[in-house]
Design a protein around this motif. Structure first.
Motif, PDB file in Angstrom:
ATOM      1  N   VAL A 294       0.810  -1.211   0.000  1.00 55.23           N
ATOM      2  CA  VAL A 294       0.000   0.000   0.000  1.00 55.23           C
ATOM      3  C   VAL A 294       0.848   1.267   0.000  1.00 55.23           C
ATOM      4  O   VAL A 294       0.534   2.241  -0.693  1.00 55.23           O
ATOM      5  CB  VAL A 294      -0.971  -0.011   1.200  1.00 55.23           C
ATOM      6  CG1 VAL A 294      -1.709   1.319   1.313  1.00 55.23           C
ATOM      7  CG2 VAL A 294      -1.964  -1.155   1.043  1.00 55.23           C
ATOM      8  N   THR A 323     -10.218   6.230  -4.139  1.00 56.15           N
ATOM      9  CA  THR A 323      -9.642   5.241  -3.229  1.00 56.15           C
ATOM     10  C   THR A 323      -9.731   5.723  -1.785  1.00 56.15           C
ATOM     11  O   THR A 323     -10.132   4.969  -0.880  1.00 56.15           O
ATOM     12  CB  THR A 323      -8.169   4.975  -3.595  1.00 56.15           C
ATOM     13  OG1 THR A 323      -8.095   4.566  -4.954  1.00 56.15           O
ATOM     14  CG2 THR A 323      -7.574   3.890  -2.716  1.00 56.15           C
ATOM     15  N   MET A 354      -7.597  -6.763  -2.980  1.00 53.34           N
ATOM     16  CA  MET A 354      -6.423  -5.933  -3.248  1.00 53.34           C
ATOM     17  C   MET A 354      -5.546  -6.559  -4.332  1.00 53.34           C
ATOM     18  O   MET A 354      -5.001  -5.853  -5.189  1.00 53.34           O
ATOM     19  CB  MET A 354      -5.625  -5.716  -1.963  1.00 53.34           C
ATOM     20  CG  MET A 354      -4.529  -4.670  -2.113  1.00 53.34           C
ATOM     21  SD  MET A 354      -3.736  -4.225  -0.543  1.00 53.34           S
ATOM     22  CE  MET A 354      -5.044  -3.312   0.270  1.00 53.34           C
ATOM     23  N   ALA A 357      -7.239  -5.812  -7.588  1.00 58.44           N
ATOM     24  CA  ALA A 357      -7.073  -4.404  -7.959  1.00 58.44           C
ATOM     25  C   ALA A 357      -5.661  -4.136  -8.485  1.00 58.44           C
ATOM     26  O   ALA A 357      -5.479  -3.443  -9.497  1.00 58.44           O
ATOM     27  CB  ALA A 357      -7.363  -3.510  -6.750  1.00 58.44           C
ATOM     28  N   MET A 358      -4.641  -4.696  -7.821  1.00 54.49           N
ATOM     29  CA  MET A 358      -3.257  -4.523  -8.276  1.00 54.49           C
ATOM     30  C   MET A 358      -3.072  -5.126  -9.676  1.00 54.49           C
ATOM     31  O   MET A 358      -2.399  -4.542 -10.541  1.00 54.49           O
ATOM     32  CB  MET A 358      -2.301  -5.211  -7.303  1.00 54.49           C
ATOM     33  CG  MET A 358      -2.147  -4.506  -5.978  1.00 54.49           C
ATOM     34  SD  MET A 358      -0.877  -3.243  -6.058  1.00 54.49           S
ATOM     35  CE  MET A 358      -0.777  -2.798  -4.326  1.00 54.49           C
ATOM     36  N   MET A 381      -9.631  -0.729  -4.879  1.00 59.53           N
ATOM     37  CA  MET A 381      -8.533  -0.610  -3.928  1.00 59.53           C
ATOM     38  C   MET A 381      -9.002   0.064  -2.639  1.00 59.53           C
ATOM     39  O   MET A 381      -8.561  -0.300  -1.544  1.00 59.53           O
ATOM     40  CB  MET A 381      -7.386   0.189  -4.548  1.00 59.53           C
ATOM     41  CG  MET A 381      -6.163   0.347  -3.652  1.00 59.53           C
ATOM     42  SD  MET A 381      -5.398  -1.238  -3.207  1.00 59.53           S
ATOM     43  CE  MET A 381      -4.739  -1.733  -4.784  1.00 59.53           C
ATOM     44  N   ASN A 385      -8.643  -1.761   0.861  1.00 66.44           N
ATOM     45  CA  ASN A 385      -7.934  -1.114   1.966  1.00 66.44           C
ATOM     46  C   ASN A 385      -8.729  -1.204   3.261  1.00 66.44           C
ATOM     47  O   ASN A 385      -8.196  -1.541   4.317  1.00 66.44           O
ATOM     48  CB  ASN A 385      -7.689   0.360   1.630  1.00 66.44           C
ATOM     49  CG  ASN A 385      -6.259   0.635   1.215  1.00 66.44           C
ATOM     50  OD1 ASN A 385      -5.330   0.289   1.921  1.00 66.44           O
ATOM     51  ND2 ASN A 385      -6.097   1.251   0.070  1.00 66.44           N
TER      52      ASN A 385
END
Length: 471
Positions: A294, A323, A354, A357-358, A381, A385
Motif C-alpha cells: 500500500v 480510493t 487488493m 485491484a493490483m 482498492m 484497503n
C-alpha cells in the motif's frame, strides 16, 4: 520483575470507560495519527520545490523524506513499551509535542541541512505517538467492540497516505512548500489539546525498560531500514552491506536477549510469548505485506499518470480521491462486520480484492488504457484497503492479554513500517530495471506485479486466523 501489576483486562460486557468516552478518545487519537501517516505522501509532492528553493542536491532532497521514515521506524518497537511504562496518553502527548515543534522548525528552515535535522526529530515524534492508539483501543473498548474501534483506526491508517498527494499538490501549487509543514502546526496543537482533554489516564503495568534491549532494537531496525532505503540510490556499496550485516547481527542479539530475559525471570522488551498467539503472529506478517504494497504502490501509479498519461501533479493526486473516500467511509462498517464474522472471512476477502485491484492496475497500465478506466481498480482498492487494515488489526491485537498489548502494538507497527520501507526500496529497484529494458508504461505496470505476489502470502496468512476466546 514487574513492580506493579498489570491493569485488569477489559471483558466482553464491562468496558473500563463508558463507550461514548472511548469513542471520543479514539477520535482524538486518530486526529494526530492521520497527520503523521500522511506525511510521506504529502511531503514527497513538495520535494521538487524544496530542491529548487534551497539549492539542494538530489540526494539531500531525498533525505527530507528518508530521514523521517528512518527516525519513524527505528524506535517504534521501544515506543510501544514506553506507553506501558509511562502511560500511553503521556507518551502520545510527548510525541505530538515533539512532532509539532519540529514541524514548525521545518517550516522556517533556512537551509536543507536544518530541514533534514528537523525532519529527523519530527520522525521521532511520530514514532513515539504511533503505537499508542492500538494499545488504548485494547484497554478502553470491550472485547466485542474492538473490531468497530479498529475499523476507525484502520480508516485513518489506510487513507492517510492516499490523501497526501491530494493535499500536497494543492498546497504546493498555491502556497508553496513551507506551508506543507506549517499545516502541521494548527493540526498538531488541536490533536494535542483533544488528547489531553478526551483520553483517560490509564494505569501503567510495566516495570523499567530494558535499556540494553532498547538500544539493540533501535540499532537493528535503523541499520536494516537505512540499507533498504539507500541501497538502490547508492548502488549497494560494500560499506552499506556492512551496515546491513550489523543490522542482522543486532537483530539476532535482540532475539537472544528476549529469550534470556524470560529464562532469568526478567520482563522482556518484546516478550516471546507474543508470538505464541497464532493470530498475532500471522497478523504481524500480513501487515508487513500490506505496508509493502500500500505504501509503495503510489510511486509507479503517480509516475505513470504524470509521465505516460501527461497529467499534472495536481490532477494525478486528485485521481486518488475515489480510493481515499471509499476506504475512509467503508472501514468503520467493515470493523463492525469483523466483530460478527469468523476471523479470516473479512481479511481474506480484503486481501483477495487488493490482489485483483493490483492486477487490474498492472494490465491497464501495460495496455495504456484511457485514464477513466483506472477508476475501476481505484474504487476496488479503496474497498480492499478498508477490509484489509481494519480486520487485520482487530483480529491480530484483540486476543492479546493487557500486559502484552504495548509490546504487541510496537511489534505490529514496526512490521508495517519496515514493510513500507522494504516495499519502496524493492519497487524502486524493479522500476529501474523495467525502464532500462522495456517501455515506460509497461515498466510501471510490471512493477505492480511484485506487491500483488507478496499479497498472496499475506492472504495465506490471514486465512489461518482462528477464533479467540473473549478475555
Amino acid at each position: 520483575m514487574s513492580t506493579s501489576s498489570p491493569s485488569p483486562a477489559p471483558d466482553q460486557t464491562s468496558p473500563p470507560v463508558p463507550e461514548r468516552q472511548a469513542w471520543l478518545a479514539l477520535t482524538a487519537l486518530c486526529a494526530g495519527l492521520f497527520i503523521t501517516l500522511m506525511d510521506q505522501a504529502l511531503v514527497a509532492v513538495a520535494l521538487p520545490s524544496i530542491r529548487e528553493d534551497l539549492g539542494a542536491s538530489i540526494n539531500q532532497t531525498v533525505w527530507v523524506v528518508a530521514v523521517y521514515l528512518l527516525a519513524f521506524a527505528a524506535p517504534i518497537l521501544v515506543a510501544g513499551r514506553l506507553g506501558d511504562r509511562f502511560g500511553q496518553r503521556n507518551v502520545y502527548l510527548v510525541g505530538m509535542a515533539v512532532f509539532t515543534a519540529s514541524a514548525t522548525a521545518a517550516a522556517f528552515a533556512p537551509t536543507i541541512e536544518l530541514l533534514i535535522a528537523a525532519r529527523a526529530v519530527q520522525g521521532l515524534g511520530a514514532s513515539l505517538l504511533n503505537p499508542q492508539p492500538l494499545s488504548i483501543i485494547h484497554r478502553v473498548f470491550a472485547f466485542n467492540r474492538r473490531g468497530a474501534a479498529m475499523g476507525m483506526w484502520a480508516a485513518v491508517a489506510s487513507s492517510a497516505g492516499l490523501f497526501g498527494p491530494i493535499l500536497g499538490g494543492l498546497i504546493v501549487g498555491t502556497a508553496g512548500w513551507r506551508w506543507v509543514f506549517a499545516l502541521y502546526i494548527p493540526f498538531g496543537l488541536l490533536a494535542f489539546a483533544l488528547v489531553a482533554l478526551l483520553v483517560p489516564r490509564l494505569p501503567t503495568g510495566a516495570s523499567r525498560i530494558d535499556l540494553v534491549s532498547a538500544v539493540v532494537a533501535v540499532v537493528a531496525v535503523a541499520a536494516v531500514t537505512l540499507t533498504l532505503q539507500q541501497g538502490p540510490d547508492l548502488g549497494w556499496p560494500v560499506w552499506l552491506w556492512a551496515v546491513f550485516a550489523a543490522g542482522l547481527g543486532a537483530s539476532a542479539l535482540f532475539v537472544w536477549l528476549q529469550l534470556r530475559a524470560r529464562r532469568i525471570g526478567r520482563e522482556a522488551l518484546v516478550p516471546p510469548e507474543l508470538f505464541s498467539n497464532r493470530n498475532f503472529a500471522r497478523g504481524s506478517f500480513s501487515v508487513f505485506t500490506l505496508g509493502f504494497a500500500v505504501y509503495s504502490m503510489n510511486i509507479p501509479i503517480m509516475l505513470y499518470l504524470q509521465t505516460a498519461q501527461g497529467l499534472s501533479a495536481e490532477v494525478a493526486g486528485l485521481m486518488m480521491i475515489p480510493t481515499a473516500v471509499v476506504s475512509l467511509v467503508a472501514a468503520p462498517y467493515v470493523g463492525r462486520l469483523t466483530d460478527r464474522t469468523a476471523p479470516g472471512v473479512v481479511s481474506t476477502t480484503g486481501f483477495t480484492s487488493m490482489i485483483v485491484a493490483m492486477t487490474m492496475f498492472a494490465a491497464m497500465m501495460i495496455w495504456e488504457l484511457p485514464v477513466p478506466w483506472l477508476l475501476i481498480p481505484l474504487v476496488l482498492m479503496g474497498a480492499a484497503n478498508a477490509m484489509c487494515w481494519s480486520a487485520n488489526s482487530a483480529v491480530s491485537m484483540r486476543g492479546l492479554p493487557s500486559d502484552l498489548v504495548g509490546a504487541g502494538s510496537g511489534v505490529y507497527n514496526t512490521s508495517r513500517q519496515v514493510g513500507a520501507v522494504v516495499g519502496a526500496a524493492a519497487l524502486g529497484a524493479v522500476m529501474q530495471i523495467g525502464i532500462a529494458t522495456t517501455a515506460f508504461p509497461t515498466a510501471m505496470g510490471l512493477t505492480l506485479v511484485l506487491p500483488a505476489v507478496l499479497l498472496v502470502a499475506g492472504a495465506a496468512a490471514v486465512r489461518g486466523f482462528q477464533p479467540d476466546a473473549p478475555e
